[in-house]
Scaffold this motif. Sequence first.
Motif, PDB file in Angstrom:
ATOM      1  N   THR A 180       0.845  -1.187   0.000  1.00 25.98           N
ATOM      2  CA  THR A 180       0.000   0.000   0.000  1.00 25.98           C
ATOM      3  C   THR A 180       0.879   1.234   0.000  1.00 25.98           C
ATOM      4  N   HIS A 181       0.547   2.190  -0.853  1.00 30.22           N
ATOM      5  CA  HIS A 181       1.322   3.427  -0.967  1.00 30.22           C
ATOM      6  C   HIS A 181       0.342   4.593  -0.889  1.00 30.22           C
ATOM      7  N   SER A 182       0.513   5.463   0.100  1.00 30.42           N
ATOM      8  CA  SER A 182      -0.397   6.594   0.284  1.00 30.42           C
ATOM      9  C   SER A 182       0.298   7.904  -0.061  1.00 30.42           C
ATOM     10  N   ARG A 183      -0.460   8.802  -0.676  1.00 34.90           N
ATOM     11  CA  ARG A 183       0.018  10.151  -1.029  1.00 34.90           C
ATOM     12  C   ARG A 183       1.341  10.077  -1.780  1.00 34.90           C
ATOM     13  N   VAL A 184       1.316   9.401  -2.909  1.00 35.90           N
ATOM     14  CA  VAL A 184       2.524   9.218  -3.713  1.00 35.90           C
ATOM     15  C   VAL A 184       2.696  10.382  -4.680  1.00 35.90           C
ATOM     16  N   SER A 185       3.890  10.542  -5.179  1.00 30.92           N
ATOM     17  CA  SER A 185       4.150  11.527  -6.226  1.00 30.92           C
ATOM     18  C   SER A 185       3.725  10.946  -7.571  1.00 30.92           C
ATOM     19  N   ALA A 186       3.600  11.811  -8.571  1.00 32.89           N
ATOM     20  CA  ALA A 186       3.293  11.344  -9.920  1.00 32.89           C
ATOM     21  C   ALA A 186       4.397  10.408 -10.414  1.00 32.89           C
ATOM     22  N   GLU A 187       5.633  10.696 -10.053  1.00 31.34           N
ATOM     23  CA  GLU A 187       6.754   9.858 -10.473  1.00 31.34           C
ATOM     24  C   GLU A 187       6.661   8.470  -9.839  1.00 31.34           C
ATOM     25  N   LYS A 188       6.288   8.410  -8.556  1.00 30.92           N
ATOM     26  CA  LYS A 188       6.152   7.119  -7.878  1.00 30.92           C
ATOM     27  C   LYS A 188       5.006   6.315  -8.480  1.00 30.92           C
ATOM     28  N   LEU A 189       3.897   6.983  -8.795  1.00 29.90           N
ATOM     29  CA  LEU A 189       2.782   6.291  -9.424  1.00 29.90           C
ATOM     30  C   LEU A 189       3.210   5.708 -10.769  1.00 29.90           C
ATOM     31  N   ALA A 190       3.948   6.483 -11.548  1.00 30.27           N
ATOM     32  CA  ALA A 190       4.435   5.996 -12.837  1.00 30.27           C
ATOM     33  C   ALA A 190       5.353   4.784 -12.653  1.00 30.27           C
ATOM     34  N   ASP A 191       6.202   4.820 -11.633  1.00 29.73           N
ATOM     35  CA  ASP A 191       7.086   3.680 -11.358  1.00 29.73           C
ATOM     36  C   ASP A 191       6.273   2.420 -11.059  1.00 29.73           C
ATOM     37  N   LEU A 192       5.186   2.579 -10.287  1.00 26.34           N
ATOM     38  CA  LEU A 192       4.349   1.426  -9.944  1.00 26.34           C
ATOM     39  C   LEU A 192       3.662   0.860 -11.186  1.00 26.34           C
ATOM     40  N   VAL A 193       3.214   1.750 -12.066  1.00 30.19           N
ATOM     41  CA  VAL A 193       2.582   1.289 -13.308  1.00 30.19           C
ATOM     42  C   VAL A 193       3.594   0.520 -14.154  1.00 30.19           C
ATOM     43  N   HIS A 194       4.795   1.056 -14.273  1.00 32.69           N
ATOM     44  CA  HIS A 194       5.831   0.397 -15.073  1.00 32.69           C
ATOM     45  C   HIS A 194       6.244  -0.940 -14.461  1.00 32.69           C
ATOM     46  N   ARG A 195       6.095  -1.084 -13.144  1.00 33.13           N
ATOM     47  CA  ARG A 195       6.555  -2.297 -12.469  1.00 33.13           C
ATOM     48  C   ARG A 195       5.666  -3.500 -12.718  1.00 33.13           C
ATOM     49  N   ILE A 196       4.346  -3.287 -12.808  1.00 36.37           N
ATOM     50  CA  ILE A 196       3.434  -4.426 -12.844  1.00 36.37           C
ATOM     51  C   ILE A 196       3.593  -5.247 -14.119  1.00 36.37           C
ATOM     52  N   GLY A 197       3.185  -6.496 -14.025  1.00 35.48           N
ATOM     53  CA  GLY A 197       3.266  -7.386 -15.177  1.00 35.48           C
ATOM     54  C   GLY A 197       3.750  -8.769 -14.828  1.00 35.48           C
ATOM     55  N   ALA A 198       4.519  -8.891 -13.736  1.00 38.94           N
ATOM     56  CA  ALA A 198       5.016 -10.200 -13.320  1.00 38.94           C
ATOM     57  C   ALA A 198       3.930 -10.966 -12.569  1.00 38.94           C
ATOM     58  N   ARG A 199       4.072 -12.261 -12.498  1.00 36.67           N
ATOM     59  CA  ARG A 199       3.097 -13.093 -11.801  1.00 36.67           C
ATOM     60  C   ARG A 199       2.988 -12.665 -10.343  1.00 36.67           C
ATOM     61  N   GLY A 200       1.756 -12.485  -9.866  1.00 33.18           N
ATOM     62  CA  GLY A 200       1.521 -12.055  -8.498  1.00 33.18           C
ATOM     63  C   GLY A 200       1.646 -10.556  -8.309  1.00 33.18           C
ATOM     64  N   ASP A 201       1.923  -9.840  -9.389  1.00 35.85           N
ATOM     65  CA  ASP A 201       2.048  -8.377  -9.314  1.00 35.85           C
ATOM     66  C   ASP A 201       1.519  -7.786 -10.619  1.00 35.85           C
ATOM     67  N   ASN A 202       0.225  -8.049 -10.881  1.00 31.83           N
ATOM     68  CA  ASN A 202      -0.348  -7.685 -12.172  1.00 31.83           C
ATOM     69  C   ASN A 202      -1.227  -6.450 -12.156  1.00 31.83           C
ATOM     70  N   PHE A 203      -1.635  -5.953 -10.980  1.00 30.29           N
ATOM     71  CA  PHE A 203      -2.578  -4.844 -11.023  1.00 30.29           C
ATOM     72  C   PHE A 203      -2.338  -3.816  -9.920  1.00 30.29           C
ATOM     73  N   LEU A 204      -2.890  -2.630 -10.180  1.00 30.69           N
ATOM     74  CA  LEU A 204      -2.929  -1.528  -9.211  1.00 30.69           C
ATOM     75  C   LEU A 204      -4.371  -1.063  -9.090  1.00 30.69           C
ATOM     76  N   VAL A 205      -4.777  -0.723  -7.871  1.00 23.54           N
ATOM     77  CA  VAL A 205      -6.062  -0.065  -7.639  1.00 23.54           C
ATOM     78  C   VAL A 205      -5.767   1.269  -6.962  1.00 23.54           C
ATOM     79  N   VAL A 206      -6.288   2.341  -7.529  1.00 24.38           N
ATOM     80  CA  VAL A 206      -6.021   3.683  -7.010  1.00 24.38           C
ATOM     81  C   VAL A 206      -7.336   4.297  -6.538  1.00 24.38           C
ATOM     82  N   GLN A 207      -7.383   4.703  -5.273  1.00 26.34           N
ATOM     83  CA  GLN A 207      -8.560   5.353  -4.703  1.00 26.34           C
ATOM     84  C   GLN A 207      -8.185   6.741  -4.225  1.00 26.34           C
ATOM     85  N   ARG A 208      -9.178   7.569  -4.020  1.00 31.42           N
ATOM     86  CA  ARG A 208      -8.931   8.914  -3.509  1.00 31.42           C
ATOM     87  C   ARG A 208      -8.718   8.874  -1.993  1.00 31.42           C
TER      88      ARG A 208
END
Length: 303
Positions: free
Chosen positions: A13-41
């Motif tokens: 869980t990552h709270s109050r992230v920067s735009a750069e950190k969010l982009a890093d998380l998007v780029h990271r996903i794809g491996a088995r067991g790490d396929n998705f992100l859910v972003v809430q307000r």
Amino acid sequence: MLSVKVETENQQTHSRVSAEKLADLVHRIGARGDNFLVVQRIPDIPGTFVQVWHEAGGGYELEHRTGTATSHVRTVVDSPDRVAALMTRWAREEPGWDAGTDWESAGIPEPEPVPELAKKIREQVEPRVRELLRGGYGTVRTLTEAAEDYLVKDGVRPVSRAQARELAERLWLERVEEQRGWTDVTDPDRLEGAFARLDRGGITARENFTCCRSCGMGEIWAAGREDARGFVFFHGQGTESAAAGHGLALYYGGFDDSAETTTAVGREVVAALGEAGLTVEWDGSPDQAIRLTGLDWRKRLVG
């Protein structure tokens, strides 16, 4: 920082992230067991989110929702940079954040109507949910579970999961609206800031940590950095005490189990709390808890 919370499939869980950190998380996903992100307000608005699924070698399945099931839509994006840009604009609530994106219905059916709770049942469960909301650390999910389980007796559940969810969401949104008027720095804000400074300085500092003192003392050793000198925490029962206006007890110590280190950690904790503007009571003894008094407990919901 973006006022969002990001949850990943691998339970990070990552709270109050920067735009750069969010982009890093998007780029990271794809491996088995790490396929998705859910972003809430922050604070969470039930039924409002943006999420993405990606499997290595495929596209990015992007979805978002603004309340009802019919508002749940999806699209496929071929670039992680495009996904990150869309998510960032969504987080910033920019008008036309999804311009140029073709969405289609995700096909989520509307739920069946929920039977209204009997007045007698509602009058028992609602005060408990409000009490937990005042504590400020719950989520709609944990509040739903608490409401569903509160009156269970001999295996009989007078509140269904759907009724509990509806009650939790209604009271959550009431509290969210109330906290919009909190334009000042609150005492829980001050406490959070003091704990963050202590944690950065080598003292493992945890809020609303475990259910009670004994569980907290048993689990705090593994809760922070390996090189931490000591710890401070308050537990869930303490949170309820603070929310009810009875003050807050903090438990602390050194990881070498010496009275000298415990006392030194206590002094450091008291200094940080005092600098944050909180009223602290402690007699200097390593055997006595540190107490915060006179708290105005307005803890901002995250979810």
